[in-house]
Design a protein around this motif. Structure first.
Motif, mmCIF file in Angstrom:
data_model
loop_
_atom_site.group_PDB
_atom_site.id
_atom_site.type_symbol
_atom_site.label_atom_id
_atom_site.label_comp_id
_atom_site.label_asym_id
_atom_site.label_seq_id
_atom_site.Cartn_x
_atom_site.Cartn_y
_atom_site.Cartn_z
ATOM 1 N N CYS A 21 0.811 -1.221 0.000
ATOM 2 C CA CYS A 21 0.000 0.000 0.000
ATOM 3 C C CYS A 21 0.841 1.266 0.000
ATOM 4 O O CYS A 21 0.315 2.361 0.039
ATOM 5 C CB CYS A 21 -0.958 -0.007 1.194
ATOM 6 S SG CYS A 21 -0.165 0.394 2.762
ATOM 7 N N CYS A 50 2.606 -3.583 8.560
ATOM 8 C CA CYS A 50 2.236 -2.263 8.059
ATOM 9 C C CYS A 50 1.078 -1.727 8.904
ATOM 10 O O CYS A 50 0.117 -2.453 9.159
ATOM 11 C CB CYS A 50 1.826 -2.382 6.593
ATOM 12 S SG CYS A 50 1.072 -0.888 5.941
ATOM 13 N N CYS A 53 -2.221 -1.453 6.235
ATOM 14 C CA CYS A 53 -2.903 -2.602 5.622
ATOM 15 C C CYS A 53 -2.598 -3.919 6.311
ATOM 16 O O CYS A 53 -3.082 -4.969 5.873
ATOM 17 C CB CYS A 53 -2.562 -2.688 4.145
ATOM 18 S SG CYS A 53 -0.895 -3.287 3.820
HETATM 19 ZN ZN LIG Z 1 0.597 -1.586 3.763
#
Ligand SMILES: [Zn+2]
Length: 179
Positions: A21, A50, A53
Motif C-alpha cells: 500500500c 504495516c 494494511c
Molecule cells: Zn501496507
C-alpha cells in the motif's frame, strides 16, 4: 548535578515502505520472531506489520547462521518472543542498516526530569542520561525540560556538545544564573 533521563514509553514505529500500500509506517506490534532451522543452519526474522494494511514483513536478524554460534539463552528468547529481545533487536543500529529502515520515535519516549529552581544566583548543572537511543536535539530537550524559550537556551546554557546537533549519547550542561 540534576539527573535527567530520556526513556522510551513504548517501542518506536519503523519508517519502512510497505510493498502493498506504499504506507511508510510499520510496527512490531506484540513482538514476534520467526525461526527457521535447516540442519545446522538457522534463519531468524523479526516480524513487523504495516500500520495501514497489516501486511507482514520479515526483517532479517540472522541469515544462515550456525546454530552453535548463537547463545542458547538468546535462541530461547527468539523462540519465546522475549519482549526484551524484541526491543534490543529493534533498537540495534545494525538491524536498521541491514533492513533499511529508520526508527520513528514520535510520542514513543519522555523526559524524566526533577523540577529545577532556575532563579537562584548559582548555576545549575544537569546530566542527561539516555536509557534508550532516542535521537534528540539538545536545545529542544533543554527548552522543553526547563520551560525556557530557545533563545533563552542559547543565552543561558553552556553545553559540552553542540546544542543544535541531534544526539543519542548522554551529555551535561550548565544553566547560568540570570544576570
Ligand atoms: Zn501496507
Amino acid at each position: 548535578m540534576l539527573p535527567w533521563t530520556v526513556r522510551r514509553t513504548r517501542l518506536p514505529l519503523l519508517s519502512l515502505r510497505c510493498l502493498d500500500c506504499r504506507s511508510e509506517s510499520a510496527t512490531t506490534g506484540e513482538g514476534k520472531f520467526r525461526v527457521n532451522a535447516n540442519g545446522k543452519l538457522l534463519d531468524v526474522w523479526l516480524l513487523v506489520r504495516c500500520v495501514s494494511c497489516d501486511r507482514t514483513s520479515k526483517l532479517t536478524v540472522y541469515e544462515r547462521a550456525r546454530v552453535r554460534s548463537i547463545d542458547p539463552a538468546e535462541l530461547d528468547g527468539y523462540h519465546t518472543n522475549d519482549p526484551e529481545l524484541v526491543a534490543s533487536t529493534l533498537l540495534d543500529p545494525l538491524m536498521a542498516r541491514r533492513n533499511r529502515f529508520t526508527l520513528d520515535w514520535t510520542d514513543a519516549w519522555r523526559l524524566h526530569a526533577p523540577p529545577a529552581r532556575l532563579d537562584g544566583p548559582w548555576p545549575v548543572q544537569v546530566e542527561v542520561v539516555f536509557d534508550d537511543p532516542v535521537p534528540v536535539r539538545p536545545d529542544w530537550l533543554i527548552a522543553h525540560g526547563l520551560g525556557l524559550s530557545r533563545n533563552e537556551v542559547l543565552r543561558r546554557i553552556k553545553c559540552d556538545i553542540p546544542l543544535r546537533r541531534t544526539t543519542i549519547a548522554g551529555f551535561t550542561f550548565t544553566v547560568m544564573a540570570v544576570d
